[in-house]
Design a protein around this motif. Sequence first.
Motif, PDB file in Angstrom:
ATOM      1  N   TYR A  91       0.960   4.001  -2.768  1.00 31.99           N
ATOM      2  CA  TYR A  91       0.726   5.470  -2.694  1.00 31.99           C
ATOM      3  C   TYR A  91       2.031   6.307  -3.129  1.00 31.99           C
ATOM      4  O   TYR A  91       1.611   7.422  -3.831  1.00 31.99           O
ATOM      5  CB  TYR A  91       0.702   5.663  -1.186  1.00 31.99           C
ATOM      6  CG  TYR A  91       0.117   7.108  -0.742  1.00 31.99           C
ATOM      7  CD1 TYR A  91      -1.276   7.358  -0.569  1.00 31.99           C
ATOM      8  CD2 TYR A  91       0.979   8.159  -0.511  1.00 31.99           C
ATOM      9  CE1 TYR A  91      -1.740   8.656  -0.186  1.00 31.99           C
ATOM     10  CE2 TYR A  91       0.597   9.148  -0.124  1.00 31.99           C
ATOM     11  CZ  TYR A  91      -0.748   9.538  -0.122  1.00 31.99           C
ATOM     12  OH  TYR A  91      -1.138  10.651   0.345  1.00 31.99           O
ATOM     13  N   ASN A 106       0.817  -1.145   0.083  1.00 35.12           N
ATOM     14  CA  ASN A 106      -0.101   0.077   0.056  1.00 35.12           C
ATOM     15  C   ASN A 106       0.811   1.215   0.027  1.00 35.12           C
ATOM     16  O   ASN A 106       0.463   2.404  -0.675  1.00 35.12           O
ATOM     17  CB  ASN A 106      -1.032  -0.136   1.380  1.00 35.12           C
ATOM     18  CG  ASN A 106      -1.852  -1.005   1.017  1.00 35.12           C
ATOM     19  OD1 ASN A 106      -2.687  -1.302   0.142  1.00 35.12           O
ATOM     20  ND2 ASN A 106      -1.846  -1.886   2.433  1.00 35.12           N
ATOM     21  N   SER A 124      -7.629   1.692   0.718  1.00 34.86           N
ATOM     22  CA  SER A 124      -7.327   3.090   0.862  1.00 34.86           C
ATOM     23  C   SER A 124      -6.542   3.616  -0.605  1.00 34.86           C
ATOM     24  O   SER A 124      -6.949   4.493  -1.241  1.00 34.86           O
ATOM     25  CB  SER A 124      -6.280   3.740   2.158  1.00 34.86           C
ATOM     26  OG  SER A 124      -5.251   3.167   2.231  1.00 34.86           O
ATOM     27  N   PRO A 125      -5.479   3.012  -1.043  1.00 37.71           N
ATOM     28  CA  PRO A 125      -4.884   3.377  -2.301  1.00 37.71           C
ATOM     29  C   PRO A 125      -5.641   3.055  -3.489  1.00 37.71           C
ATOM     30  O   PRO A 125      -5.603   3.597  -4.727  1.00 37.71           O
ATOM     31  CB  PRO A 125      -3.428   2.557  -2.154  1.00 37.71           C
ATOM     32  CG  PRO A 125      -3.754   1.541  -1.510  1.00 37.71           C
ATOM     33  CD  PRO A 125      -4.733   1.946  -0.561  1.00 37.71           C
ATOM     34  N   ILE A 182      -4.730  -6.251   0.531  1.00 36.26           N
ATOM     35  CA  ILE A 182      -4.497  -4.822   0.001  1.00 36.26           C
ATOM     36  C   ILE A 182      -5.545  -3.975   0.435  1.00 36.26           C
ATOM     37  O   ILE A 182      -6.755  -4.148   0.519  1.00 36.26           O
ATOM     38  CB  ILE A 182      -4.432  -4.708  -1.565  1.00 36.26           C
ATOM     39  CG1 ILE A 182      -3.276  -5.683  -2.323  1.00 36.26           C
ATOM     40  CG2 ILE A 182      -4.171  -3.225  -1.760  1.00 36.26           C
ATOM     41  CD1 ILE A 182      -3.437  -5.592  -3.643  1.00 36.26           C
TER      42      ILE A 182
END
Length: 359
Positions: free
Chosen positions: A105, A101, A129-130, A126
């Motif tokens: 990012y 992650n 968020s990304p 995973i």
Amino acid sequence: MTNKRRKGDGEDRISELSDDVLCRILWFLPSEEAIATCLLSTRWRFLWRMVPALDFECTKPRSHERVNKFLSQRRTQRITRFRLNLEPDPHRWGACANYINEWFYAAINDGKVEHFNFSSNAVIYIASSPLPTMFTCTTIVSLTLKVLSLSLAPSVCLPSLKTLHLDVGPCFSDFKILLYGSPALELFHLKQRWNARKELKIVRSTRHIRLFERRKICPDVTFHLVIQSDRDDDFIPDFLEDHLENVVKAKVYITVCSTCQFWYSFVDSQVFPALEQLRNVEFLSLADFRKEMSELSTLDLPQFQNLVQLQLYLNAARSVFMELPAKCPKLQVSEFVIMDDSYDINKKCPYHNSSIVPV
């Protein structure tokens, strides 16, 4: 003259190139090979730190340490090309999953990535968020994902995406969301592995639009569908909405291969619904390479009210598809080919392959 020529042959002209040109050359290399060029001379010592690419094979223990060290020593935040491959065996790539992650990012948010390639047959977690950021990234031009499972964000917006390759498990069904959110897409290639063995390819050129679908249920059964139209007659929205009955100005190629009589009735269950959906097209080419029709092949053929050109390639003269001309009131051109037993079935199946359909 001979001595001068030999001296000239030993000149390092590549090192005389500008930093931008040399970084562009290193951009195409795996990151560890780019790092290795620092041993060539002092001219190359720090060039790899300015290359806007991250390309690693995480195939060894402690691979995460090499990737993190690479990121920490770079002189630019830009990562326009990102490629990461994880081996299926977690003992080989160690703790890489804990940093995925973070690396995503760095590429998507900080690096303004343009080419993103991630593959892994390992079952890893995973964080969500990304991933939404990935599917709303305005800079991505090409995206390649080879994963066991994939969950998409609620909304997808990829305005610059031109090439999309997905190699996913059989449960993935959200590809339509990706297509709707990628208005500039020129090439879409989907492979679903293991049990399903499905493949879908959509190509948009300046002149034509082509869809190629392959369904392989077992080694003995394949079903191919190719639809091609001019660029102005875009049928992809109808395909996505399951309204292929709206497709008229297109050429349709269907190929059926089955060497196992046990599967014949299933083949019919694939072919007849496809014909029903595509009943309004003007051009149809059907190749059925079964040696005989199933006893269950009593399904009614649809009426093709707009069909003007028909091609039939059959292995059985008693095929129900010989009744197709009677279902086409506007038929103008027809072609029939009955294959004999000496014809190699392995040469027949690729007949309607998307690479050789006439343009």
